[in-house]
Design a protein around this motif. Structure first.
Motif, PDB file in Angstrom:
ATOM      1  N   ALA A 190      -1.630  -4.572  11.173  1.00  0.00           N
ATOM      2  CA  ALA A 190      -0.900  -5.019   9.976  1.00  0.00           C
ATOM      3  C   ALA A 190       0.092  -6.108  10.352  1.00  0.00           C
ATOM      4  CB  ALA A 190      -0.176  -3.842   9.334  1.00  0.00           C
ATOM      5  N   ARG A 207      -0.303   2.689   1.338  1.00  0.00           N
ATOM      6  CA  ARG A 207      -1.492   2.514   0.509  1.00  0.00           C
ATOM      7  C   ARG A 207      -2.295   1.291   0.919  1.00  0.00           C
ATOM      8  NH1 ARG A 207       1.851   4.494  -4.638  1.00  0.00           N
ATOM      9  NH2 ARG A 207       0.945   6.589  -4.864  1.00  0.00           N
ATOM     10  N   GLN A 208      -1.630   0.299   1.510  1.00  0.00           N
ATOM     11  CA  GLN A 208      -2.338  -0.913   1.934  1.00  0.00           C
ATOM     12  C   GLN A 208      -3.216  -0.674   3.158  1.00  0.00           C
ATOM     13  OE1 GLN A 208       0.647  -3.923   2.485  1.00  0.00           O
ATOM     14  NE2 GLN A 208       1.296  -3.862   0.336  1.00  0.00           N
ATOM     15  N   ARG A 226      -5.465   1.380   3.467  1.00  0.00           N
ATOM     16  CA  ARG A 226      -6.850   1.562   3.020  1.00  0.00           C
ATOM     17  C   ARG A 226      -7.580   0.234   2.920  1.00  0.00           C
ATOM     18  NH1 ARG A 226      -5.738   5.393  -2.144  1.00  0.00           N
ATOM     19  NH2 ARG A 226      -3.685   4.436  -1.955  1.00  0.00           N
ATOM     20  N   GLY A 227      -6.841  -0.864   2.771  1.00  0.00           N
ATOM     21  CA  GLY A 227      -7.483  -2.166   2.625  1.00  0.00           C
ATOM     22  C   GLY A 227      -7.635  -2.940   3.922  1.00  0.00           C
ATOM     23  N   ASN A 242       4.059   1.987  -0.583  1.00  0.00           N
ATOM     24  CA  ASN A 242       3.197   0.827  -0.852  1.00  0.00           C
ATOM     25  C   ASN A 242       2.501   0.341   0.414  1.00  0.00           C
ATOM     26  OD1 ASN A 242       3.799   0.826  -3.581  1.00  0.00           O
ATOM     27  ND2 ASN A 242       5.510  -0.617  -3.363  1.00  0.00           N
ATOM     28  N   ALA A 243       3.243   0.289   1.525  1.00  0.00           N
ATOM     29  CA  ALA A 243       2.644  -0.144   2.793  1.00  0.00           C
ATOM     30  C   ALA A 243       1.575   0.836   3.250  1.00  0.00           C
ATOM     31  CB  ALA A 243       3.725  -0.287   3.867  1.00  0.00           C
TER      32      ALA A 243
END
Length: 607
Positions: free
Chosen positions: A277, A288-289, A291-292, A285-286
């Motif tokens: 990252a 959840r990211q 997963r992308g 929020n971080a």
């Protein structure tokens, strides 16, 4: 993440310190909760940082996590668990027995063994007692670094066997009657750990040889315990997006080389890769990211020690102490102890090995050792030797057997056969290992009288418990052996003597490692132990970069570098990220060497 497609009820995240267990376990828990599952996230790490990552103040009870429906989290607090355990054992006798007897019971339950069994008790209830977790669909465990976690996962078998074979009804944690009620839970815990339909063990690692080797060793040990349902997560894979950035190319090469040489024991495991990252993984929020973040990392361009760049910002080293200057100060001392401490995965072993090599090359007698069950000093030195440098490790099995023999030969010498049998039974308690390791730690510190000892310690939580428990260990050693070794008696005075012991707090320029190091420093100061310096390892800040991911991480470092210098440390050493892994004598020399930034010829030299 493939293990979340058909998740088992229990998910254990483990691995070498600093590989991202907390990020991965939190992201998985958030993902399950977002899918409508009721999830309990539990940290078994004494140095847990779930609060910071989740942005929610936690306790020893399930607490709803702000911003995520269906998610609760908690920390197993060893100190609180021990207090509750003591009260459960002593409380019924208050007002019944004389006050002197109550005080004697409380003294018996003040030892480190009580701390361990109490924390294990809380863990076992969450895994082995269905009633405790009946409100949840999934329980996700964020565990302590590998060595401590393996100790935790062996305890269901160890305590069950000890209770079954004990004939005296007593132990280092008092009467076993109180534990008999827990035996059913311990046995259920052991069964669930080995049931592939109920438990998945997620091995988190980094694309680095040492982390991958540690993952393989952990995998093998867990298989020997019957935990066979394992999944591998390789966290922090990297592929350069700017081919003109030589640091990025070097990082990509190191990543690809490590994955290409995946240890054989890991090849058969199902795998998930998570890309590096660009910023800190703090907040919902971080998480959840994550997963992308995709996978993939490949390159065939080898890095070099000298990196040419066409432009880039110059970073000022003002306010930092050079590593070489630090070693010079240690060399003047000529005896005593140098300890590296900090969160797992921050590079304590590399720092300790580099200091030891530099001192030995100055002609000093140096003994390099470790208290970390998962540390690999020989790997850091690439199995190379050096005049004046001796290497060892505190092996728990070896020191425990030695301690048992010593106690039987001293305290057991004048006992009759029945007395010897009872003493032998007491020494087979699982927590005898903790006492033996403490004794060995004290003996290592004592060696500093005759030369320089460089000690690479276990990750923060385990080390702080070791130091905080010093007086309790004194009592326990006296109870079993009736003799107080000089090394144990002098341990705390030696640790508190700044002319004898110098502690290096090692960290990374990231939120969790810095804040955990600050917490460690507060704990040390409460024990009247003052750190000598901080070492901020693997920093990108001194390096001219262009790759967007690395530039983002570089910017993210600045606030933490400033925080350390302004709030925490009186001496700070900054060690840059190295294009070549700092292993072997030559690699460790580069580790100590100063960083040279030359704007005129745009060269970064790390050698």
């Amino acid at each position: 993440m493939r293990f979340l497609e058909h998740p088992t009820r229990h998910l254990f995240f483990t691995g070498k310190g600093g590989v991202g267990k907390t990020s991965m376990s939190c992201a998985s828990a958030v993902s399950l909760a977002d899918a409508g599952r009721r999830v309990l996230l539990v940290s078994t790490d004494p140095a847990s940082n779930l609060d910071e990552v989740l942005g929610t103040t936690l306790s020893g009870k399930p607490t709803p996590v702000r911003g995520v429906d269906h998610l609760w989290a908690m920390n197993i607090d060893p100190e609180q668990a021990a207090a509750d355990y003591r009260e459960r054992m002593v409380g019924p006798y208050r007002g019944v027995l004389p006050e002197a007897a109550i005080e004697n019971m409380e003294e018996q339950f003040s030892g480190s063994c009580t701390l361990e069994i109490a924390a294990f008790d809380e863990f076992a209830k969450l895994l082995g007692d269905e009633a405790t977790t009946s409100d949840f669909d999934h329980i996700v465990f964020d565990t302590a670094p590998t060595g401590h976690t393996l100790r935790l996962l062996t305890l269901p078998s160890a305590w069950s066997g000890y209770i079954e074979s004990n004939t005296s009804g007593t132990s280092c944690i008092g009467p076993l009657a109180g534990l008999q009620e827990q035996q059913r839970i311990y046995q259920a815990t052991k069964q669930r750990l080995g049931d592939a339909s109920e438990t998945t063990l997620v091995l988190v690692t980094r694309p680095e040889p040492s982390a991958l080797q540690e993952a393989q060793r952990t995998s093998e040990e867990l298989r020997s315990l019957g935990v066979n349902n394992q999944h591998l997560v390789i966290n922090g894979t990297f592929k350069a997006t700017d081919p003109s950035d030589p640091i990025a190319i070097a990082m990509q090469f190191r990543c690809a080389e490590a994955i290409d040489n995946l240890p054989k024991g890991l090849v058969s495991l199902e795998q998930t890769s998570v890309r590096l990252a660009s910023g800190g993984l703090i907040g919902i929020n971080a998480l959840r990211q994550i997963r992308g973040l995709g996978t993939d990392a490949e390159n065939d361009t080898a890095p070099s020690d000298e990196v040419k760049v066409s432009s880039g910002p110059m970073f000022s080293m003002d306010g930092f102490t050079s590593f070489r200057s630090l070693v010079d100060q240690f060399a003047e001392q000529r005896h005593g102890v140098i300890m590296t401490m900090g969160k797992g995965g921050v590079g304590k072993t590399s720092v300790a090995a580099a200091v030891a090599v530099a001192l030995a090359e100055r002609g000093l007698k140096v003994h390099l050792s470790t208290t970390d069950p998962a540390a690999h000093l020989q790997s850091a030195l690439a199995d190379e030797g050096l005049d004046g440098l001796s290497i060892s490790r505190i092996d728990p099995a070896e020191v425990t057997n030695r301690y048992r023999r010593e106690v039987m030969q001293t305290a057991g010498a004048d006992l009759d056969e029945q007395g010897k049998a009872l003493l032998d039974e007491d020494l087979r308690s699982p927590c005898t290992e903790e006492i033996a390791v403490f004794r060995a730690f004290a003996e290592s510190i004592a060696e500093g009288k005759d030369g320089i000892v460089v000690l690479d310690t276990a990750p923060t939580g385990h080390t702080v418990l070791l130091l905080d428990s010093a007086l309790a260990y004194h009592r326990e050693v006296t109870r079993q052996s009736s003799q107080m070794p000089e090394s144990v008696e002098e341990l705390l005075p030696r640790l508190r003597d700044p002319d004898f012991t110098r502690i290096l707090v090692v960290t990374l320029p990231e939120s969790t490692p810095v804040h955990e190091a600050a917490s460690l420093q507060r704990d040390l100061r409460r024990a009247e132990i003052e750190p000598y310096a901080w070492v901020i390892n693997q920093s990108l800040s001194p390096l001219p970069l262009r790759d967007p991911t690395l530039v983002g991480r570089q910017r993210n470092e600045q606030s933490y570098l400033n925080e350390v210098r302004s709030l925490h440390s009186k001496r700070t050493v900054l060690v840059p990220w190295h294009p070549v892994q700092p292993t072997g004598i030559a690699g460790l020399r580069r580790f100590v060497a100063p960083v040279k930034l030359k704007q005129e010829d745009t060269t970064v030299s790390i050698s």
